[in-house]
Design an enzyme around this catalytic site. Structure first.
Site, PDB file in Angstrom:
ATOM      1  N   VAL A   1     -27.020  24.654  -0.271  1.00 53.25           N
ATOM      2  CA  VAL A   1     -25.908  23.707  -0.184  1.00 53.25           C
ATOM      3  C   VAL A   1     -25.704  22.989  -1.517  1.00 53.25           C
ATOM      4  O   VAL A   1     -24.576  22.789  -1.958  1.00 53.25           O
ATOM      5  CB  VAL A   1     -26.158  22.690   0.950  1.00 53.25           C
ATOM      6  N   GLU A   2     -26.797  22.616  -2.165  1.00 48.08           N
ATOM      7  CA  GLU A   2     -26.694  21.841  -3.399  1.00 48.08           C
ATOM      8  C   GLU A   2     -26.145  22.646  -4.574  1.00 48.08           C
ATOM      9  O   GLU A   2     -25.277  22.174  -5.306  1.00 48.08           O
ATOM     10  CB  GLU A   2     -28.065  21.256  -3.765  1.00 48.08           C
ATOM     11  N   THR A   3     -26.668  23.851  -4.783  1.00 50.48           N
ATOM     12  CA  THR A   3     -26.310  24.584  -6.013  1.00 50.48           C
ATOM     13  C   THR A   3     -26.048  26.067  -5.801  1.00 50.48           C
ATOM     14  O   THR A   3     -25.984  26.818  -6.768  1.00 50.48           O
ATOM     15  CB  THR A   3     -27.432  24.443  -7.063  1.00 50.48           C
TER      16      THR A   3
END
Length: 336
Positions: free
Chosen positions: A130-132
């Protein structure tokens, strides 16, 4: 990360950023040349943390004020998306497939992190996804530029970003890293898990035991650091994350939680017309929320581990995206 090793070897006795850019006279005048704010900050870092003022001022002569960062942080907030719009942004076939590959590639490390911290492998993988997108989008701004721009040229949150700038310089000194080389988001979030510098210093771990913490290009350290973060924020091994609820009556919405903290109990919600799909104790604290899904309103109870995910990002929809992506990863990995 090669730049870490090479730089650390050349400047092993790095006390107060000595020799990072040569002498102060060698540094070129930049956007923060002569800034009283920067001079004051350098004075604090020299007095309170033992940095060498001349060399630290040399770093800021190389730092650049980025208008694009100020534009990004100052732009009006987008219309708040509904869950049915937000969910498809993160739970995609491509992200699931890449997540399964990432899980398989780092299976042993993920298993060790789960064993040591009690955080399921799929949750760790989901956070990084989700983050990167598993390292695809980690940010292209130099962290020194991002935090200097926001710390000295964005008054609404200058105090917060100057604190993060302080933490960043401390972590660079501790890790023997050239602070001019590290990149991140426009807000200074770093590496595969997008840790702010304060989170890095508090929760990041050297999970491969090589003497350095590298969350930029070392998945082992990123995996261990995410697990460490969740453990420190109250993750309980083996416990569920959320429970779907059925509702009835005209008092249902009185049960909705204001904010993300688990301020309601299951018993209180039951009295207002909520019933859980799972067996939950009446005294269990939960975050009660409603999402607008494809098929209408969805009512949920967020449990202790749900709250732990919101400590990573204070958003109910973010936590649900992480949780549901983790479920999809388990399902996809089981059939492939």
């Amino acid at each position: 990360m090669q730049v870490m090793r090479g730089w650390a070897t050349r400047y092993a006795p790095w006390v107060g950023l000595v020799s990072i850019l040569g002498t102060a006279q060698d540094a070129l005048a930049g956007d923060y040349e002569g800034s009283p704010q920067v001079a004051g900050f350098v004075g604090e870092m020299t007095r309170d943390y033992g940095f060498a003022g001349e060399q630290l001022m040399g770093v800021f002569r190389e730092a650049e004020r980025k208008q694009s960062i100020l534009d990004a942080i100052s732009k009006p907030a987008e219309r708040v998306k509904q869950w049915k719009e937000y969910r498809p942004m993160f739970i995609t076939d491509a992200r699931i497939a890449r997540g399964v590959d990432f899980w398989r590639q780092h299976e042993a490390v993920l298993a060790r992190a789960e064993q040591e911290y009690g955080v399921p492998a799929q949750v760790i993988v989901s956070i990084i996804g989700v983050e990167t997108f598993f390292g695809r989008n980690t940010g292209n701004y130099r962290v020194i530029d991002a935090l200097s721009t926001l710390g000295f040229d964005y008054p609404p949150r200058a105090e917060f970003f100057r604190k993060e700038l302080r933490e960043f310089l401390l972590l660079a000194r501790e890790e023997q890293v050239d602070p001019l080389t590290l990149k991140g988001s426009y807000a200074g979030a770093m590496g595969l898990p997008q840790f702010m510098p304060s989170s890095f210093r508090a929760y990041a771990v050297d999970f491969d035991g090589d003497g350095h913490i590298n969350i930029w290009t070392n998945p082992d350290d990123a995996i261990g650091s995410v697990a460490s973060y969740f453990k420190r924020h109250g993750w309980v091994a083996g416990e569920p994350v959320v429970s779907r609820a059925d509702v009835r009556g005209d008092q249902v919405d009185e049960g909705l939680t204001t904010g993300i903290e688990p301020t309601k109990t299951v018993g209180e919600l039951r009295a207002l017309g909520w019933s859980s799909h799972d067996a939950l104790r009446d005294d269990m604290p939960v975050t009660a929320f409603r999402l607008e899904g494809d098929n209408g309103p969805e009512y949920w109870m967020g449990l202790t581990n749900f709250y732990a995910i919101t400590r990573y990002n204070r958003s109910v929809m973010y936590a649900m995206a992480v949780h549901q992506l983790s479920e999809q990863l388990v399902q996809a990995r089981g059939v492939k």
